[in-house]
Design an enzyme around this catalytic site. Structure first.
Site, PDB file in Angstrom:
ATOM      1  N   GLU A   1      11.412  14.407  -2.556  1.00 28.94           N
ATOM      2  CA  GLU A   1      10.212  12.996  -2.488  1.00 28.94           C
ATOM      3  C   GLU A   1      10.847  12.157  -1.825  1.00 28.94           C
ATOM      4  O   GLU A   1      11.484  11.364  -2.275  1.00 28.94           O
ATOM      5  CB  GLU A   1       9.589  12.009  -3.382  1.00 28.94           C
ATOM      6  CG  GLU A   1       8.684  11.847  -3.719  1.00 28.94           C
ATOM      7  CD  GLU A   1       7.518  11.691  -3.319  1.00 28.94           C
ATOM      8  OE1 GLU A   1       6.942  10.425  -1.679  1.00 28.94           O
ATOM      9  OE2 GLU A   1       6.496  12.292  -3.374  1.00 28.94           O
TER      10      GLU A   1
ATOM     11  N   HIS B   1     -28.500  12.092 -28.420  1.00 28.71           N
ATOM     12  CA  HIS B   1     -29.788  10.733 -28.195  1.00 28.71           C
ATOM     13  C   HIS B   1     -29.184   9.249 -28.809  1.00 28.71           C
ATOM     14  O   HIS B   1     -28.124   9.177 -30.069  1.00 28.71           O
ATOM     15  CB  HIS B   1     -31.124  10.853 -28.971  1.00 28.71           C
ATOM     16  CG  HIS B   1     -31.935   9.587 -28.713  1.00 28.71           C
ATOM     17  ND1 HIS B   1     -32.734   8.808 -27.351  1.00 28.71           N
ATOM     18  CD2 HIS B   1     -31.946   8.354 -29.410  1.00 28.71           C
ATOM     19  CE1 HIS B   1     -33.375   8.360 -27.621  1.00 28.71           C
ATOM     20  NE2 HIS B   1     -32.470   7.855 -28.366  1.00 28.71           N
TER      21      HIS B   1
ATOM     22  N   ALA C   1       8.259   5.521  -5.027  1.00 31.70           N
ATOM     23  CA  ALA C   1       7.664   4.379  -5.839  1.00 31.70           C
ATOM     24  C   ALA C   1       5.768   5.462  -5.767  1.00 31.70           C
ATOM     25  O   ALA C   1       4.551   5.227  -5.731  1.00 31.70           O
ATOM     26  CB  ALA C   1       6.529   3.260  -5.243  1.00 31.70           C
ATOM     27  N   MET C   2       6.366   6.970  -5.113  1.00 28.98           N
ATOM     28  CA  MET C   2       4.899   7.307  -5.097  1.00 28.98           C
ATOM     29  C   MET C   2       5.456   8.791  -6.314  1.00 28.98           C
ATOM     30  O   MET C   2       4.534   9.776  -6.274  1.00 28.98           O
ATOM     31  CB  MET C   2       4.800   8.149  -4.043  1.00 28.98           C
ATOM     32  CG  MET C   2       4.443   7.332  -2.882  1.00 28.98           C
ATOM     33  SD  MET C   2       2.404   6.800  -2.758  1.00 28.98           S
ATOM     34  CE  MET C   2       1.779   8.139  -2.516  1.00 28.98           C
TER      35      MET C   2
ATOM     36  N   GLY D   1       4.868  10.944  -8.568  1.00 30.57           N
ATOM     37  CA  GLY D   1       3.436  11.583  -9.642  1.00 30.57           C
ATOM     38  C   GLY D   1       2.295  11.685  -8.425  1.00 30.57           C
ATOM     39  O   GLY D   1       1.192  12.437  -9.584  1.00 30.57           O
ATOM     40  N   GLY D   2       2.384  11.103  -7.447  1.00 32.12           N
ATOM     41  CA  GLY D   2       1.280  11.923  -6.224  1.00 32.12           C
ATOM     42  C   GLY D   2       0.253  10.598  -5.960  1.00 32.12           C
ATOM     43  O   GLY D   2       0.955   8.965  -6.152  1.00 32.12           O
ATOM     44  N   THR D   3       0.157  11.099  -4.794  1.00 36.19           N
ATOM     45  CA  THR D   3      -1.207  10.021  -4.328  1.00 36.19           C
ATOM     46  C   THR D   3      -2.183   9.276  -5.653  1.00 36.19           C
ATOM     47  O   THR D   3      -2.065   8.127  -5.849  1.00 36.19           O
ATOM     48  CB  THR D   3      -1.593   9.754  -3.383  1.00 36.19           C
ATOM     49  OG1 THR D   3      -1.028  10.331  -2.333  1.00 36.19           O
ATOM     50  CG2 THR D   3      -3.050   8.876  -3.222  1.00 36.19           C
ATOM     51  N   CYS D   4      -2.692  10.496  -6.192  1.00 33.49           N
ATOM     52  CA  CYS D   4      -3.449   9.519  -7.344  1.00 33.49           C
ATOM     53  C   CYS D   4      -3.223   8.659  -8.241  1.00 33.49           C
ATOM     54  O   CYS D   4      -3.860   7.690  -8.425  1.00 33.49           O
ATOM     55  CB  CYS D   4      -3.769  11.169  -7.965  1.00 33.49           C
ATOM     56  SG  CYS D   4      -5.386  11.225  -9.135  1.00 33.49           S
TER      57      CYS D   4
END
Length: 460
Positions: free
Chosen positions: A43, A440, A47-48, A50-53
């Site tokens: 990577e 309900h 700062a990324m 874990g990925g974009t998400c």
């Protein structure tokens, strides 16, 4: 062709090399590493992790949306900064958890650096002054996408933001202009209106939300306008100035601008041509239904392969590649049926299957039922929580009684749409959904009432 890097000082051998820390790649790395395979994950941006998400997309934006909805009478500018700080605290925790998830696997090696291909199964990595090569039997490209750049005079001004940079905006804009009318634009418009900005969406075409059915679009537009969002159509952006956006529809006041005009693949730095990997004209890596590139034992997963840009699709990409590496190799993207989507405006807009416009265009016969949320007597939950915007809409095959599609624009839409997607995949009929026994007060019980109004298309 050479890579442009110095010769590597050492070479690392791996069973699997993953480029990028997105959902598919990190899950695959942990899975195969836990099985004893030698895995390297590279990577380039800490700062990324874990990925974009979790870093700049799904999670942080939804956290900000939730904060915006709870502002109450708080002073807008100060509250926004508190919301950003809360967002950052959450993301720091998630990023640390993601790093720990892979660091705990002995056979997984994490490398921070810029990677590029030098041959089909050799990647060279530069980290500071260090250069090393990674040679792998299998390679998974998982580098994702980034916001598309805006190409007009003034696009480089400091108050012009992407969907990433605006999440750390220094102060709440008085006037925010959003360029683009897609789902990202809708989410940020709804969010910043709730934070207290005057928001204007600049849509270059004649119709905002042209892909939506007319009744759904009308409901979305009415909801955004009730929140104070102004929608300007036929507004082709010509230039950006310090206090305005100059468009074909006139000069739009703006002390901040968000360019929400799509996303582009992160492939340029990879030197894919050195590996002979084929991309389309936009730079997305071309893959088959098994996510294989044209190079043997090289896959592209997640947003970078040009498929639907959703985290849950990336997770399914993991399943497809995993099945080829350690399974039977049967799973493919062709298996995906009734994939739902949600746009997190307030209330959320969720869809699955066919929209009515699509059914008409394709000449598909259908029954339809649609009802405004405020008019659904059997669904008091929206009234309880004080959000009665929206509508529910269903398309049903008259021959089989099976759902063809659904649009849920309502409180809890992001949850209800999953039930409907499952019903479509499992062959549950509209009659069974209509006759269901639901808790309900819930949003699900609206199925009892709305599906009771099914009628042929064109008949009220």
């Amino acid at each position: 062709m050479t890579s442009g890097y110095d010769d590597a000082s050492q070479t690392v051998q791996a069973d699997l090399l993953v480029l990028g820390w997105g959902k598919a790649g990190k899950t695959l790395a942990r899975d195969l590493g836990s099985r004893g395979q030698r895995v390297v994950l590279i990577e380039r941006d800490d700062a990324m992790i874990g990925g974009t998400c979790i870093n700049v997309a799904c999670v942080p934006t939804k956290d900000l949306i939730d904060s915006a909805e709870h502002r109450g009478d708080a002073e807008p500018s100060a509250y926004l900064q508190q919301a950003i700080a809360s967002r950052d605290s959450l993301i720091d925790k998630l990023r640390a958890a993601n790093r720990k998830m892979l660091e705990s696997v002995d056979t997984v090696t994490l490398i921070s650096g810029e990677a590029r291909f030098v041959s089909p199964h050799r990647v060279r990595v530069r980290a500071g002054n260090d250069v090393l090569d990674v040679v792998a039997d299998s390679i998974v490209i998982n580098t994702g996408t980034s916001p598309a750049p805006l190409d007009v005079p003034g696009a480089d001004l400091g108050h012009v933001h992407t969907s990433q940079s605006i999440q750390h905006i220094a102060q709440l804009p008085e006037n925010l202009a959003i360029i683009g009318g897609g789902f990202i634009a809708m989410e940020f418009a709804s969010m910043f209106a709730a934070f207290g900005s005057k928001v204007r969406i600049l849509e270059r075409s004649e119709v905002f939300g042209a892909r939506l059915d007319d009744d759904v679009r009308d409901a979305v537009v009415a909801t955004l306008r009730d929140r104070g969002v102004e929608i300007v159509t036929e507004a082709q952006v010509q230039a950006i100035e310090a206090d305005a956006v100059v468009t074909s529809a006139g000069r739009i006041p703006a002390d901040a601008v968000l360019a929400a005009i799509g996303r582009v693949p992160e492939t340029k730095a990879l030197h894919l041509d050195a590996a002979g990997i084929v991309t389309d004209k936009r730079g997305f890596i071309q893959v088959d239904e098994h996510l294989r590139t044209n190079v043997p034992k090289v896959w592209a997963v997640g947003d970078v392969n040009g498929g639907p840009q959703f985290t849950y699709i990336s997770l399914d990409d993991y399943r497809i590649v995993r099945d080829q590496l350690i399974g039977e190799g049967k799973r493919s993207a062709a298996d995906r049926i009734a994939v739902p989507t949600t746009t997190f405006i307030t209330p959320p807009l969720a869809q699955v299957g066919l929209m009515e416009r699509e059914a008409r265009e394709r000449g598909i016969e259908y029954l339809v039922a649609a009802k405004d949320i405020a008019a659904i007597a059997a669904m008091p939950r929206p009234k309880i929580v004080g959000e009665t915007h929206g509508l529910m809409k269903f398309l049903v095959d008259p021959a089989t009684d099976l759902l063809l599609g659904a649009t849920i624009f309502s409180v809890d839409a992001q949850e209800l749409i999953n039930l409907l997607a499952l019903a479509m995949r499992a062959g549950v009929t509209a009659s069974e959904l209509r006759a269901g026994i639901w808790t309900h007060p819930s949003s699900t019980e609206a199925l009892n009432e709305v599906l009771g109004g099914l009628h042929p298309a064109g008949q009220a």
